[in-house]
Scaffold this motif. Structure first.
Motif, mmCIF file in Angstrom:
data_model
loop_
_atom_site.group_PDB
_atom_site.id
_atom_site.type_symbol
_atom_site.label_atom_id
_atom_site.label_comp_id
_atom_site.label_asym_id
_atom_site.label_seq_id
_atom_site.Cartn_x
_atom_site.Cartn_y
_atom_site.Cartn_z
ATOM 1 N N GLN A 85 -43.994 21.131 163.519
ATOM 2 C CA GLN A 85 -44.869 22.186 163.019
ATOM 3 C C GLN A 85 -44.108 23.238 162.219
ATOM 4 N N LEU A 86 -42.787 23.258 162.343
ATOM 5 C CA LEU A 86 -41.992 24.233 161.601
ATOM 6 C C LEU A 86 -41.758 23.822 160.153
ATOM 7 N N CYS A 87 -42.078 22.583 159.820
ATOM 8 C CA CYS A 87 -41.841 22.068 158.465
ATOM 9 C C CYS A 87 -43.169 21.782 157.786
ATOM 10 N N GLU A 88 -43.432 22.445 156.662
ATOM 11 C CA GLU A 88 -44.717 22.316 155.982
ATOM 12 C C GLU A 88 -44.722 21.260 154.889
ATOM 13 N N GLY A 89 -43.573 20.715 154.558
ATOM 14 C CA GLY A 89 -43.489 19.654 153.562
ATOM 15 C C GLY A 89 -42.952 18.385 154.193
ATOM 16 N N GLU A 142 -33.130 25.435 163.137
ATOM 17 C CA GLU A 142 -34.282 26.136 163.686
ATOM 18 C C GLU A 142 -33.733 27.420 164.298
ATOM 19 N N LEU A 161 -38.278 26.082 155.313
ATOM 20 C CA LEU A 161 -39.092 24.869 155.290
ATOM 21 C C LEU A 161 -40.541 25.132 155.686
ATOM 22 N N GLY A 162 -40.837 26.358 156.099
ATOM 23 C CA GLY A 162 -42.188 26.721 156.499
ATOM 24 C C GLY A 162 -42.227 28.193 156.853
ATOM 25 N N ILE A 163 -43.193 28.568 157.672
ATOM 26 C CA ILE A 163 -43.305 29.950 158.123
ATOM 27 C C ILE A 163 -42.788 30.051 159.557
ATOM 28 N N HIS A 165 -42.762 30.565 163.551
ATOM 29 C CA HIS A 165 -43.601 30.265 164.706
ATOM 30 C C HIS A 165 -42.952 30.895 165.932
#
Length: 214
Positions: A85-89, A142, A161-163, A165
């Motif tokens: 879930q930490l990576c959006e691509g 992370e 890699l994302g937003i 959490h």
């Protein structure tokens, strides 16, 4: 100096690795309160402590005072299997990309505030030295987003890699951090010397890392 132990050689270093498992338990369970990692024997070991992992250990005499674990992204790793879930691509997967996990330093060897302790510097320098030797150029982390500025100041090129959490009551951000010779030079400048931080036997393990690039 920083000692490297390949996962399939752990059985040959049982006394040293016992210190590692207990250090990890002290930092991540006792201090950070990651209850899911709680073990009755006070030894923090998981499914990623396998033959493919590379352990990096910092010593003060015979005592392990710092530790970090490197996982190849060509195999299952934490971001891919535990924290997707930490990576959006697309999940990073390449021989030259490894994941940096379980970074831990004992309290007596930590620095306060924004300072980088000698032990922390040597552990980061070990990643960069090893990477430059083997063709590894990027680490997945992370981390608490407060580390972003520190990494940039150390001349890592960092890409989120994302937003963020919230995991275990702490904000966590997944990033790719690229490094090169400039990163090593910066770490050496801060440390005040240009000597290698890796022990004399470390480079024989680069054969394992190189094999992952083929």
């Amino acid at each position: 100096m920083i000692k490297l132990i390949q996962g399939n050689e752990v059985k040959n270093h049982q006394d040293i690795m016992e210190q590692v498992w207990r250090l990890r338990h002290d930092v991540f369970v006792e201090e950070k309160k990651w209850g899911d990692l709680q073990k009755p024997d006070k030894r923090e070991i998981d499914q990623y402590d396998n033959d493919d992992v590379l352990h990096m250990l910092a010593f003060d005499g015979d005592q392990v005072v710092g530790y970090q674990r490197m996982l190849p992204t060509t195999k299952p790793y934490l971001l891919s299997d535990v924290y997707p879930q930490l990576c959006e691509g697309d999940l990073p997967r390449a021989p030259e990309i490894w994941e940096w996990t379980r970074y831990a330093v004992i309290k007596e060897h930590r620095a306060r505030g924004r300072m980088l302790s000698s032990t922390a510097n040597k552990l980061l320098s070990a990643i960069v030295e090893w990477g430059l030797e083997t063709g590894v150029s990027t680490i997945i982390i992370e981390m608490n987003p407060l580390w972003l500025l520190r990494l940039v100041q150390l001349h890592f090129r960092v890409i989120p890699l994302g937003i963020t959490h919230v995991l275990a009551d702490e904000e966590v951000l997944a990033v790719q951090a690229h490094f090169d010779e400039r990163t090593l030079i910066k770490l050496q400048e801060i440390r005040g010397d240009k000597e290698s931080v890796l022990d004399a036997k470390a480079y024989r393990l680069t054969k394992h890392a190189r094999s992952c690039l083929e």
